[in-house]
Every structure is written in structure tokens, then in C-alpha cells.
Scaffold this active site. Structure first.
Site, PDB file in Angstrom:
ATOM      1  N   TRP A 176       0.819  -1.223   0.000  1.00 42.83           N
ATOM      2  CA  TRP A 176       0.000   0.000   0.000  1.00 42.83           C
ATOM      3  C   TRP A 176       0.844   1.259   0.000  1.00 42.83           C
ATOM      4  CZ3 TRP A 176      -4.267  -0.905  -2.101  1.00 42.83           C
ATOM      5  CH2 TRP A 176      -5.012  -2.054  -1.828  1.00 42.83           C
ATOM      6  N   ASP A 233      -1.882   6.574   6.280  1.00 38.79           N
ATOM      7  CA  ASP A 233      -2.928   5.671   5.816  1.00 38.79           C
ATOM      8  C   ASP A 233      -3.258   4.756   6.998  1.00 38.79           C
ATOM      9  OD1 ASP A 233      -4.493   3.681   4.686  1.00 38.79           O
ATOM     10  OD2 ASP A 233      -3.118   3.254   3.016  1.00 38.79           O
ATOM     11  N   LYS A 261     -12.408  -1.943   6.317  1.00 39.00           N
ATOM     12  CA  LYS A 261     -11.629  -2.836   7.170  1.00 39.00           C
ATOM     13  C   LYS A 261     -12.169  -2.778   8.598  1.00 39.00           C
ATOM     14  CE  LYS A 261      -8.963  -3.259   3.527  1.00 39.00           C
ATOM     15  NZ  LYS A 261      -7.941  -2.312   3.100  1.00 39.00           N
TER      16      LYS A 261
END
Ligand SMILES: *Cc1c(COP(=O)(O)O)cnc(C)c1O
Length: 360
Positions: free
Chosen positions: A102, A172, A196
Site C-alpha cells: 500500500w 494511511d 476494514k
């Protein structure tokens, strides 16, 4: 069919009481005679939902007054572009720590609009740790400094933040938001896709310090400009209305459990169950160096890929599903977000013990 223990990395389990409440309110929300899905985003009832969601999130995370909370679309992946488009300024340059998939995507995207300097990386060990970082390598003129705080795929997390001085720290937090206490004032910007740890896919939360709003590059699309969304209280266009409503129910659920402190303790206990077993097992082992282990995503392996496959298949037959690891790490991965019940982790560990005993 009864509900399974779903170890998926995302979208992932939501609290059962939240799903049941949404079910009760599905066709008639609070006496309006309509579903939240059918409701104008400009209606009084919806205004209460979105402002209620914001104030609950502020309360849970202790978000200071000088931060705005935005409910956006486009997933966390859109933030990989939105952050540089809005935060690149005087030097058009930012520092990054590369901790895996990511963060690599964020680096690649930022490099389209300016320079993305990697100041530390754990690539040399297949991202099984948070790399050591040396403050003297940080650019004192960078527009921002970027980290991925919990690495969903690799199973690592920061337990100490880099000291970036006056440079805004961007994080993030897609896979760890609301799972542990964070001091929001240490960050310039936090973003997280909901699917999530917070709600359904479709909404992305951005928490941004006010002084960082309003400096977007000229080429920034209107919908990618934080100022547009801040000036319109996240209602510039139709927001992901139903997803925000479910997030609000999740925030209420966390509040009623005792807030972030309580949920963090539950998460630490759940993760410890699995890590303690991994450390004592002669068949299974964790892939991450112990000090950087995630509380949310726990990758583990056996020495044999055929055995991994057998394990995943047999676990699924017992209602322990979605344990297959990401292809970049292999083996298994148990994602145990806030809503994942402790009982499911206990059952997983019991099954791992049985599986191991049968092969001794
Ligand atoms: C899942 C995930 C993303 C991507 O989220 P999308 O909403 O699918 O764009 C980005 N970062 C992290 C840390 C993630 O876990």
C-alpha cells in the site's frame, strides 16, 4: 446458514448488533417511512446521521477542534492521488517510508505530481518489519511525510511514529483506525477506507488539519479538492449515504463497549492469543518480527505450501473462512479487526493445535 468466522482482510466482519440494527431500520428509518438508502442527503433525518457520525468519530478519536472530518468516496486508493494534489506546495516533494504494497502504491501515485523520496524501506526483508529510520535523512523542506501505519498485507504496524519536526505527517490508517488509541495532533492528515474497521466499502474518512486545506494544485479535479468537501461539510455532491449511516452505527457500538481504550484492550488480547500460540508452535510460525506485529492482520505459515493449502481448506470446513494469505506473503493471514469476536480466535488456535498434533 449460520454466520462464519470471517478472517477476510477487507471487506470484513461487521459487529452483529450493527447488522441487526440496520436490518430493523432497513425499510423504515426512525419513523420516516423510508430506508436510509432512499433518503435525500439534504433531508433533516440524513443531516442528523452525517453530523452524528462526525461527532461520534470526534469523540472516539479525540479529534482536536482545528481538524476537519471529511466523508469522501473513491476508496483509500484515491487518497494516494488526493494527498499529493492537495499537499504538494513550495517544494513539490514528500518523504515516504516504504513498508509494502500500500505504501508502494502511494509512492508511485505521488511521483506523478512531484518527487516522492523513499527515506526508509523494509523491502530487503520482504517487508516483514517496520524499517529503522534515521531523522537526518528526512528532508526538512518536504511538503509532507507519509507512512502506512498498519500494513494490511504484510502484517506490520508502527508502534512509534517518526519525528518529522514541523513537516505534516500523513498516515494511511485504513486497517487500524479505531483499533488503538492514536494522538491525532501528531498528524497533519489521516485517511482510512471504511471497509476494514469501520463500515461498508464506499466511504473514506479523511481527518485533516485545517491549515492544510485550500492549497490544492491548479490541476486538481474539483472532486479531489479537500477544500470543496470541507466547505460543503462533505455534501458537495451525494455522499455514500448508506455507508456513512453504517459507520455511525459502528461508532455507537464502539462507544457503548467503552470506547477506543476498551476496544484496544480486546484487540491486544485477541492478537496475543494467536501470537502466543505461533511462538510456541513447532509447525506454524509468524512471518513478522515480533516488535512490529500488527494487532489486526496476522500472517503465518507452515514450512510446506501443500500443508498451508490443506490447513486453509480444513479450517473453512469448520467455519473459519478466508484464511488464505496474500500472494506476496503466501501461507495464511488472519485479519481480526474490531468486530472479529474473540471466540473466533480461540477456535482458530484450537484448530491449529489439532492440526499440528495430527501431523506430529
Ligand atoms: C485496503 C487498503 C487500501 C485500499 O483501499 P481501497 O478502499 O480499496 O482503495 C489502502 N491502504 C490500506 C492500508 C489498505 O488496507
Amino acid at each position: 446458514m449460520s454466520r462464519v468466522y470471517n478472517f477476510s482482510a477487507g471487506p470484513s466482519m461487521l459487529p452483529l448488533p450493527v447488522l441487526e440494527k440496520a436490518q430493523r431500520e432497513m425499510t423504515d428509518y426512525a419513523g420516516t417511512g423510508m430506508s436510509v438508502m432512499e433518503m435525500s442527503h439534504r433531508s433533516k433525518a440524513y443531516e442528523e446521521i452525517i453530523t452524528g457520525a462526525e461527532s461520534l468519530l470526534r469523540e472516539l478519536m479525540g479529534i482536536p477542534e482545528n481538524y476537519r472530518v471529511l466523508f469522501l468516496q473513491g476508496g483509500a486508493s484515491s487518497q494516494f492521488a488526493m494527498v499529493p494534489l492537495n499537499l504538494f506546495g513550495a517544494s513539490k516533494s514528500a518523504d515516504f517510508i516504504d513498508t509494502g504494497s500500500w505504501s508502494s502504491k502511494a509512492i508511485k501515485e505521488a511521483a506523478r505530481y512531484g518527487s516522492a523520496n523513499v527515506v526508509a524501506s523494509s523491502k530487503d526483508t520482504n517487508f516483514n518489519r517496520i524499517p529503522e529510520f534515521d531523522k537526518t535523512k528526512f528532508d526538512p523542506k518536504a511538503d509532507y511525510f507519509y507512512i502506512c501505519m498498519n500494513n494490511t498485507i504484510e502484517g506490520t504496524r508502527y508502534t512509534q511514529l517518526p519525528d518529522t519536526g514541523g513537516i505534516p505527517l500523513v498516515a494511511d490508517m485504513s486497517s487500524n483506525i479505531l483499533s488503538e488509541a492514536v494522538d491525532v495532533s501528531r498528524f497533519g492528515l489521516i485517511f482510512a477506507g471504511a471497509q476494514k474497521n469501520m463500515g461498508p466499502a464506499g466511504v473514506t474518512v479523511v481527518i485533516i488539519r485545517e491549515d492544510l486545506i485550500g492549497h490544492a494544485l491548479d490541476i486538481t479535479p474539483t472532486m479531489f479538492n479537500y477544500a470543496i468537501h470541507a466547505d460543503n461539510d462533505s455534501l458537495y455532491n451525494t455522499p455514500p449515504a448508506y455507508s456513512i449511516y453504517i459507520c455511525k452505527l459502528v461508532y455507537e457500538w464502539i462507544r457503548d463497549l467503552g470506547g477506543i481504550g476498551a476496544i484496544q484492550k480486546m484487540n491486544e488480547d485477541k492478537a496475543a492469543l494467536l501470537y502466543d500460540f505461533l511462538d510456541s508452535s513447532s509447525l506454524f510460525s509468524g512471518t513478522v518480527v515480533p516488535k512490529d506485529r500488527s494487532l489486526m492482520n496476522i500472517p503465518f505459515v507452515t514450512p510446506d505450501d501443500e500443508l498451508n493449502k490443506e490447513f486453509i481448506k480444513e479450517a473453512a470446513a469448520k467455519g473459519l473462512v478466508e484464511l488464505k494469505g496474500h500472494r506476496s506473503v503466501g501461507g495464511m493471514r488472519a485479519s481480526i479487526y474490531n468486530a472479529f469476536p474473540a471466540e473466533g480466535v480461540k477456535l482458530l488456535v484450537e484448530f491449529m493445535k489439532e492440526f499440528e498434533a495430527a501431523r506430529r
